[in-house]
Design a protein around this motif. Structure first.
Motif, short mmCIF file in Angstrom:
data_model
loop_
_atom_site.label_atom_id
_atom_site.label_comp_id
_atom_site.label_asym_id
_atom_site.label_seq_id
_atom_site.Cartn_x
_atom_site.Cartn_y
_atom_site.Cartn_z
N PHE A 18 0.90 -1.17 -0.26
CA PHE A 18 0.11 -0.32 -0.06
C PHE A 18 0.55 1.42 -0.13
O PHE A 18 0.69 2.45 -0.60
N LEU A 19 2.23 1.30 1.27
CA LEU A 19 3.32 2.72 1.04
C LEU A 19 3.84 2.63 -0.51
O LEU A 19 3.68 3.95 -0.77
N PHE A 20 4.04 1.31 -1.13
CA PHE A 20 4.69 1.70 -2.68
C PHE A 20 4.10 2.30 -3.57
O PHE A 20 4.19 3.21 -4.24
N VAL A 21 2.34 1.43 -3.08
CA VAL A 21 1.49 2.11 -4.96
C VAL A 21 1.43 3.52 -4.20
O VAL A 21 1.29 4.10 -5.52
N SER A 22 1.22 4.27 -3.45
CA SER A 22 0.35 5.36 -2.90
C SER A 22 2.01 6.28 -2.97
O SER A 22 1.51 7.35 -3.53
N THR A 23 2.67 6.20 -2.51
CA THR A 23 4.17 6.79 -2.95
C THR A 23 4.27 6.74 -5.03
O THR A 23 4.55 7.96 -5.07
N VAL A 24 3.92 5.81 -5.71
CA VAL A 24 3.90 6.04 -7.44
C VAL A 24 2.92 6.62 -7.26
O VAL A 24 2.85 7.35 -8.45
N ILE A 25 2.44 6.20 -7.01
CA ILE A 25 0.76 7.29 -7.33
C ILE A 25 0.70 8.75 -7.20
O ILE A 25 0.47 9.45 -7.93
N GLY A 26 1.67 9.49 -6.13
CA GLY A 26 1.44 10.47 -5.39
C GLY A 26 2.04 11.57 -6.66
O GLY A 26 2.47 12.36 -6.99
N VAL A 27 3.76 10.77 -6.73
CA VAL A 27 4.52 10.91 -7.15
C VAL A 27 4.37 11.19 -9.43
O VAL A 27 4.61 12.34 -9.78
N ALA A 28 3.41 10.32 -9.58
CA ALA A 28 3.15 10.41 -10.95
C ALA A 28 2.33 11.43 -10.97
O ALA A 28 2.29 12.37 -11.25
N LEU A 29 1.55 11.05 -10.40
CA LEU A 29 0.82 12.20 -10.69
C LEU A 29 1.61 14.10 -10.21
O LEU A 29 1.05 15.57 -11.20
#
Length: 125
Positions: A18-29
């Motif tokens: 969850f932390l990895f996916v949320s970090t990737v989505i946040g940085v991508a946005l």
């Protein structure tokens, strides 16, 4: 012993995922917004907003204390509403002690409001 450590790591795997996916989505946005967003600053975007003075000047410049008084006024009314709603919901169940304590609380807020009024924070030029 190794089996126990693997079991503990298996319990934390969903959290790490969850932390990895949320970090990737946040940085991508953030990157997409920076790449695809307009890069043309306008004078209105660079002008002072609700503070009354230029944002990028000397930090030691003098400015009117009314900005602080307006902030205090906002906090007074914000706190009043935040405490009055839950109190009003359980009004019948709380008894005389809670009524007196709310009267003291509102009295303190009125004192703050009168202070703001006397200082002239409500009179904008």
């Amino acid at each position: 012993m190794a089996r126990c450590e693997a079991h503990v790591l298996g319990e934390y795997l969903p959290i790490l995922l969850f932390l990895f996916v949320s970090t990737v989505i946040g940085v991508a946005l953030l990157v997409l917004g920076w790449l695809l967003g307009p890069q043309r600053p306008e004078s209105e975007k660079l002008s002072p907003y609700e503070c009354g003075f230029e944002a990028f000047e000397d930090a030691r410049m003098q400015f009117d204390v009314r900005y602080y008084l307006v902030a205090i006024l906002f906090i007074i009314f914000d706190l009043e509403i935040a405490f009055l709603f839950p109190w009003a919901v359980v009004f019948r169940d709380i008894g005389m002690t809670a009524i007196v304590s709310m009267a003291v609380f509102l009295g303190i807020l009125v004192i703050g409001f009168v202070y703001e009024w006397k200082k002239g924070a409500l009179e904008w030029e």
